[in-house]
Design a protein around this motif. Structure first.
Motif, PDB file in Angstrom:
ATOM      1  N   ARG A   1      67.170  87.367  15.948  1.00 50.18           N
ATOM      2  CA  ARG A   1      67.207  86.042  15.339  1.00 50.18           C
ATOM      3  C   ARG A   1      66.121  85.929  14.276  1.00 50.18           C
ATOM      4  O   ARG A   1      66.309  85.379  13.210  1.00 50.18           O
ATOM      5  CB  ARG A   1      67.006  84.981  16.424  1.00 50.18           C
ATOM      6  N   PHE A   2      64.975  86.508  14.618  1.00 50.90           N
ATOM      7  CA  PHE A   2      63.858  86.516  13.686  1.00 50.90           C
ATOM      8  C   PHE A   2      64.238  87.278  12.421  1.00 50.90           C
ATOM      9  O   PHE A   2      63.983  86.832  11.297  1.00 50.90           O
ATOM     10  CB  PHE A   2      62.654  87.176  14.369  1.00 50.90           C
ATOM     11  N   ALA A   3      64.894  88.440  12.618  1.00 56.20           N
ATOM     12  CA  ALA A   3      65.274  89.273  11.470  1.00 56.20           C
ATOM     13  C   ALA A   3      66.330  88.568  10.618  1.00 56.20           C
ATOM     14  O   ALA A   3      66.293  88.632   9.385  1.00 56.20           O
ATOM     15  CB  ALA A   3      65.813  90.609  11.963  1.00 56.20           C
ATOM     16  N   ALA A   4      67.260  87.872  11.296  1.00 55.05           N
ATOM     17  CA  ALA A   4      68.327  87.175  10.571  1.00 55.05           C
ATOM     18  C   ALA A   4      67.748  86.072   9.697  1.00 55.05           C
ATOM     19  O   ALA A   4      68.247  85.796   8.599  1.00 55.05           O
ATOM     20  CB  ALA A   4      69.331  86.601  11.565  1.00 55.05           C
ATOM     21  N   ALA A   5      66.682  85.448  10.193  1.00 53.62           N
ATOM     22  CA  ALA A   5      66.044  84.396   9.407  1.00 53.62           C
ATOM     23  C   ALA A   5      65.422  84.992   8.151  1.00 53.62           C
ATOM     24  O   ALA A   5      65.223  84.295   7.152  1.00 53.62           O
ATOM     25  CB  ALA A   5      64.993  83.680  10.246  1.00 53.62           C
ATOM     26  N   GLY A   6      65.111  86.303   8.211  1.00 53.01           N
ATOM     27  CA  GLY A   6      64.656  87.021   7.021  1.00 53.01           C
ATOM     28  C   GLY A   6      63.201  86.802   6.707  1.00 53.01           C
ATOM     29  O   GLY A   6      62.381  87.672   6.908  1.00 53.01           O
TER      30      GLY A   6
ATOM     31  N   ARG B   1      58.751  89.805   4.307  1.00 59.82           N
ATOM     32  CA  ARG B   1      60.110  89.854   4.853  1.00 59.82           C
ATOM     33  C   ARG B   1      60.175  90.812   6.039  1.00 59.82           C
ATOM     34  O   ARG B   1      59.416  91.770   6.105  1.00 59.82           O
ATOM     35  CB  ARG B   1      61.106  90.380   3.793  1.00 59.82           C
ATOM     36  N   TYR B   2      61.151  90.574   6.926  1.00 64.22           N
ATOM     37  CA  TYR B   2      61.435  91.527   8.000  1.00 64.22           C
ATOM     38  C   TYR B   2      61.990  92.815   7.383  1.00 64.22           C
ATOM     39  O   TYR B   2      62.744  92.773   6.415  1.00 64.22           O
ATOM     40  CB  TYR B   2      62.462  90.930   8.964  1.00 64.22           C
ATOM     41  N   HIS B   3      61.643  93.977   7.955  1.00 64.17           N
ATOM     42  CA  HIS B   3      62.151  95.244   7.440  1.00 64.17           C
ATOM     43  C   HIS B   3      62.862  96.064   8.513  1.00 64.17           C
ATOM     44  O   HIS B   3      64.004  96.472   8.316  1.00 64.17           O
ATOM     45  CB  HIS B   3      61.009  96.052   6.803  1.00 64.17           C
ATOM     46  N   ALA B   4      62.216  96.321   9.650  1.00 65.04           N
ATOM     47  CA  ALA B   4      62.821  97.131  10.712  1.00 65.04           C
ATOM     48  C   ALA B   4      62.015  96.958  11.997  1.00 65.04           C
ATOM     49  O   ALA B   4      60.912  96.423  11.974  1.00 65.04           O
ATOM     50  CB  ALA B   4      62.824  98.613  10.315  1.00 65.04           C
ATOM     51  N   HIS B   5      62.591  97.403  13.116  1.00 66.90           N
ATOM     52  CA  HIS B   5      61.824  97.363  14.360  1.00 66.90           C
ATOM     53  C   HIS B   5      62.360  98.368  15.370  1.00 66.90           C
ATOM     54  O   HIS B   5      63.454  98.904  15.209  1.00 66.90           O
ATOM     55  CB  HIS B   5      61.839  95.963  14.975  1.00 66.90           C
ATOM     56  N   GLY B   6      61.564  98.623  16.412  1.00 67.47           N
ATOM     57  CA  GLY B   6      61.947  99.467  17.540  1.00 67.47           C
ATOM     58  C   GLY B   6      61.387  98.844  18.804  1.00 67.47           C
ATOM     59  O   GLY B   6      60.946  97.692  18.772  1.00 67.47           O
ATOM     60  N   PRO B   7      61.379  99.614  19.935  1.00 66.83           N
ATOM     61  CA  PRO B   7      60.969  99.018  21.215  1.00 66.83           C
ATOM     62  C   PRO B   7      59.511  98.540  21.248  1.00 66.83           C
ATOM     63  O   PRO B   7      59.193  97.630  22.009  1.00 66.83           O
ATOM     64  CB  PRO B   7      61.188 100.137  22.232  1.00 66.83           C
ATOM     65  N   ASP B   8      58.641  99.165  20.459  1.00 67.00           N
ATOM     66  CA  ASP B   8      57.228  98.762  20.483  1.00 67.00           C
ATOM     67  C   ASP B   8      56.623  98.761  19.079  1.00 67.00           C
ATOM     68  O   ASP B   8      55.428  98.904  18.925  1.00 67.00           O
ATOM     69  CB  ASP B   8      56.420  99.685  21.415  1.00 67.00           C
ATOM     70  N   TRP B   9      57.481  98.641  18.083  1.00 64.67           N
ATOM     71  CA  TRP B   9      56.973  98.625  16.711  1.00 64.67           C
ATOM     72  C   TRP B   9      57.827  97.709  15.836  1.00 64.67           C
ATOM     73  O   TRP B   9      58.981  97.420  16.149  1.00 64.67           O
ATOM     74  CB  TRP B   9      56.908 100.037  16.100  1.00 64.67           C
ATOM     75  N   ALA B  10      57.230  97.268  14.742  1.00 69.62           N
ATOM     76  CA  ALA B  10      57.940  96.429  13.778  1.00 69.62           C
ATOM     77  C   ALA B  10      57.435  96.746  12.383  1.00 69.62           C
ATOM     78  O   ALA B  10      56.256  97.092  12.197  1.00 69.62           O
ATOM     79  CB  ALA B  10      57.717  94.954  14.087  1.00 69.62           C
ATOM     80  N   GLU B  11      58.338  96.652  11.422  1.00 72.83           N
ATOM     81  CA  GLU B  11      57.944  96.852  10.023  1.00 72.83           C
ATOM     82  C   GLU B  11      58.275  95.605   9.218  1.00 72.83           C
ATOM     83  O   GLU B  11      59.359  95.026   9.343  1.00 72.83           O
ATOM     84  CB  GLU B  11      58.674  98.055   9.412  1.00 72.83           C
TER      85      GLU B  11
END
Lengths: 137, 145
Positions: B7-12, B24-34
């Motif tokens: 939802r956070f990523a969709a909000a952009g 802006r949101y870029h990418a994420h995994g189980p314990d990381w975010a870009e």
């Protein structure tokens, strides 16, 4: 960078202004505004850190000015966040711990109502490049 | 509260300071975010070279590591940054988008340990390296003046 006597674009984005004591020592003032909010009602930690860096750079510019100028580059910055930044004006000031030929160590604090109760403090290391000495004839 | 990164990523984008910076949101995994920070002349700290100030790098890394903590915990928990150290490895290239990658490598009951890197195109040639800690604050912020 040559530490600017006027504030850079990023300082304008933050919305901070500079005040100087009679002997030229800078102090930064950051009004609370939408552009520096993190969670509702609080300053963003990144904005506080940015303000601390602007204060450090302004102080270094002041210190270097008295020694013939120089260019600076940040090497490391460590920020301790001690209190939430509330919806008040924030002030920041820096102290040069050591101004060497190649390295400067600077400390900065940010506070709101009471300077003795800082909301954040930072310790910075800057690389200094001084102008080549001009050889006299 | 479950942390819904989608939802956070969709909000952009972000509100507040992150939004003003253009983060802006870029990418994420189980314990990381870009997160991504597009170049903007308003972020410049050195008008002579056009290099952005270090404040925006701290902001993007603070937020990316913060997201990493919620991803690692699997839920949203209010927390505050205790400290953050940034090593500036080189100036970011003027004009380039900065990508900030935050990773949470350890959580305890109340403390989260994070690290991360920022790069401007090549992850193997980072512009900054950060380490930091967060502490949960509960529903109320108890660390107030």
């Amino acid at each position: 960078m040559n530490p600017p006597q006027t504030l850079p674009p990023y300082a304008h984005l933050l919305g901070c202004t500079i005040e100087r004591t009679p002997d030229g020592v800078p102090e930064l003032i950051l009004p609370f505004a939408d552009d520096v909010i993190g969670r509702p009602g609080f300053l963003h930690g990144g904005a506080i850190a940015g303000l601390l860096e602007v204060a450090a750079i302004a102080m270094l510019a002041h210190g270097l000015e008295e020694e013939g100028g120089g260019r600076i580059k940040p090497v490391t910055v460590t920020v301790d966040f001690m209190r939430g930044g509330r919806d008040h004006t924030t002030r920041a000031a820096a102290r040069i711990v050591r101004l060497g030929r190649r390295i400067a160590n600077v400390e900065a604090i940010a506070w709101q109502d009471d300077r003795d109760r800082p909301i954040a403090a930072a310790r910075m290391t800057y690389r200094i490049s001084r102008p080549e000495p001009v050889l006299s004839e | 509260m479950r942390f819904d990164i989608d939802r956070f990523a969709a909000a952009g984008g972000f509100g507040g300071h992150g939004g003003r910076l253009g983060m802006r949101y870029h990418a994420h995994g189980p314990d990381w975010a870009e997160l991504a920070l597009p170049y903007d002349p308003a972020l410049v700290g050195d008008p002579e070279s056009g290099v952005i100030a270090s404040g925006p790098i701290i902001t993007i890394m603070d937020m990316a590591t913060s997201l990493a903590v919620w991803l690692k915990r699997g839920r949203f928990v209010a927390h505050a940054t205790l400290d953050l150290r940034v090593d500036y490895l080189r100036p970011a290239t003027p004009g380039a988008t900065v990508i900030g990658r935050g990773e949470c490598y350890r959580v305890t009951h109340s403390i989260a340990f994070v690290r991360g890197q920022a790069h401007d195109g090549n992850p193997d040639d980072p512009v900054a390296h950060v380490t930091g800690t967060f502490m949960t604050t509960g529903l109320r912020d108890t660390r107030q003046p």
